[in-house]
Scaffold this active site. Sequence first.
Site, PDB file in Angstrom:
ATOM      1  CG  ASP A 293      -2.908   6.840  -3.540  1.00  0.00           C
ATOM      2  OD1 ASP A 293      -4.036   6.348  -3.481  1.00  0.00           O
ATOM      3  OD2 ASP A 293      -1.989   6.559  -2.748  1.00  0.00           O
TER       4      ASP A 293
ATOM      5  CD  GLU B 241      -2.890   2.144  -3.165  1.00  0.00           C
ATOM      6  OE1 GLU B 241      -3.845   2.928  -3.296  1.00  0.00           O
ATOM      7  OE2 GLU B 241      -1.904   2.421  -2.440  1.00  0.00           O
TER       8      GLU B 241
ATOM      9  CG  ASP C   6       0.182   1.072   5.470  1.00  0.00           C
ATOM     10  OD1 ASP C   6       0.047   1.432   4.288  1.00  0.00           O
ATOM     11  OD2 ASP C   6      -0.572   1.460   6.388  1.00  0.00           O
TER      12      ASP C   6
ATOM     13  CD  GLU D 175      -7.300   5.274  -4.129  1.00  0.00           C
ATOM     14  OE1 GLU D 175      -8.099   6.107  -3.660  1.00  0.00           O
ATOM     15  OE2 GLU D 175      -6.609   4.520  -3.425  1.00  0.00           O
TER      16      GLU D 175
ATOM     17  CG  HIS E 194      -1.851   1.079   1.362  1.00  0.00           C
ATOM     18  ND1 HIS E 194      -1.808   1.988   2.395  1.00  0.00           N
ATOM     19  CD2 HIS E 194      -2.896   1.434   0.581  1.00  0.00           C
ATOM     20  CE1 HIS E 194      -2.795   2.855   2.247  1.00  0.00           C
ATOM     21  NE2 HIS E 194      -3.471   2.544   1.157  1.00  0.00           N
ATOM     22  NE  ARG E 195      -1.782   5.837   0.937  1.00  0.00           N
ATOM     23  CZ  ARG E 195      -2.340   6.499   1.944  1.00  0.00           C
ATOM     24  NH1 ARG E 195      -1.585   7.217   2.753  1.00  0.00           N
ATOM     25  NH2 ARG E 195      -3.642   6.469   2.147  1.00  0.00           N
TER      26      ARG E 195
ATOM     27  CG  HIS F   2      -3.328   9.287  -0.216  1.00  0.00           C
ATOM     28  ND1 HIS F   2      -4.044  10.105   0.642  1.00  0.00           N
ATOM     29  CD2 HIS F   2      -4.100   8.186  -0.416  1.00  0.00           C
ATOM     30  CE1 HIS F   2      -5.189   9.519   0.948  1.00  0.00           C
ATOM     31  NE2 HIS F   2      -5.242   8.349   0.326  1.00  0.00           N
TER      32      HIS F   2
ATOM     33  CE  LYS G 121      -6.699   9.702  -3.175  1.00  0.00           C
ATOM     34  NZ  LYS G 121      -7.245   8.820  -2.113  1.00  0.00           N
TER      35      LYS G 121
END
Length: 241
Positions: free
Chosen positions: A36, A34, A229, A109, A7-8, A49, A111
């Site tokens: 953003d 992943e 994370d 993702e 995640h990120r 993000h 945004k």
Amino acid sequence: MTKIFGHRGSAGTHPENTMISFEQAYKDGADGIELDVQLSKDGIPVVIHDEKVNRTTDSKGFVQDLTLRELKQLNAVHKFKKQYKHAEIPTLEEVLDWASRKQTIVNIELKNSILPYAGMEEKVLELVDKHKMAHLIIFSSFNHYSIARLNTLAPKIEKAVLYMEGIYKPWDYTKWVGGSGIHPHIKAATASIIHRSQQSGVPVRPFTVNDEKTMKRLFAEECAGFFTDYPKKAVQIKYQN
């Protein structure tokens, strides 16, 4: 086999949404990352993000009010100043160039649920095509209009709706808006939702799963994947079962 997405990147231990973080997730054995995407003032897809740079950089202001050149001058080490002197905000192009060489899955993702970035879908798709990454991409967004738009533009690329609270029959809903998977908040990802959704051919990938007990439950339920994370911890748990 449940796929682990950083995640990120490895955001629990490294500056989120930076190449340092993505490279770490890859080293840690994550199946994918992943990230953003927002658009800079000059319309370049950049990986960050928040709509503002305040939280993760040494500056202030909206991403959409800063040119790529201005964004590149910021330091995105966030809360990891002691470990790292400097980290840039990457462009989506830079990340895809790296990911295409590693052949790792990238969940992009969009945004665009707070600020309506005009043409974001087309710009992102152009980069995916350029790097021949279509088979390794999953698109997601809380803006389900965007999922529908992406489905019109690129029906063959995987797409998933992001959501926080209960949706009635989410496995049907995602197909209705043009998606093929669901990415619920972990609290909305009950065993029943996972089972019924995946029986309907709709993969479930909850976010953000950081505790060992939940990771073990998702592995046991053969959930399609999850976002964490701490991909290193998730990989260790996955292979000690």
